[in-house]
Design a protein around this motif. Structure first.
Motif: not given
Length: 126
Positions: A3-5, A24-28
């Motif tokens: 996700q990009l918030v 960003a979340s879920g990966r780098t």
């Protein structure tokens, strides 16, 4: 799930400043090209600013050069867009984007970006 918030959009008077963030979340995404695009009502989405995968190269649309600054903080997995001297024509929904793969050195092309935020509206009043 990746996700990009985005955050930081809003209403500002002409000449003012805003700072957009994109977490960003879920990966780098360290080592990936990143960019900001915008879409004004009735217009196509356009490139605003880009950051190369090395994190050192920057690229700006002519209309924002000298006023906007793109950056990223790999430790926070967050990218930013500092917008100064805002004009009414900057009014749009702003989207952050990350390249589909780490092969992309940098790009202005919409199709090279596979990860997108939901968009944050920016309104500049005259």
């Amino acid at each position: 799930q990746v996700q990009l918030v985005e955050s930081g959009g809003g209403l500002v008077q002409a000449g003012g400043s805003l700072r957009l963030s994109c977490a960003a979340s879920g990966r780098t995404f360290s080592g990936y090209a990143k960019a900001w695009f915008r879409q004004a009502p009735g217009k196509v989405r356009e490139f605003v600013a880009g950051l190369g995968r090395s994190g050192s190269r920057t690229d700006y649309a002519t209309s924002v050069k000298g006023r906007f600054t793109i950056s990223s903080d790999n430790a926070k997995n967050t990218m930013y867009l500092q917008m100064n001297s805002l004009k009414p024509e900057d009014t749009a929904v702003y989207y952050c984007a990350v390249a589909r793969t780490d092969y992309t050195v940098y790009s202005r092309e919409f199709d090279d970006y596979g990860y997108w935020g939901q968009g944050t509206p920016v309104t500049v009043s005259s």
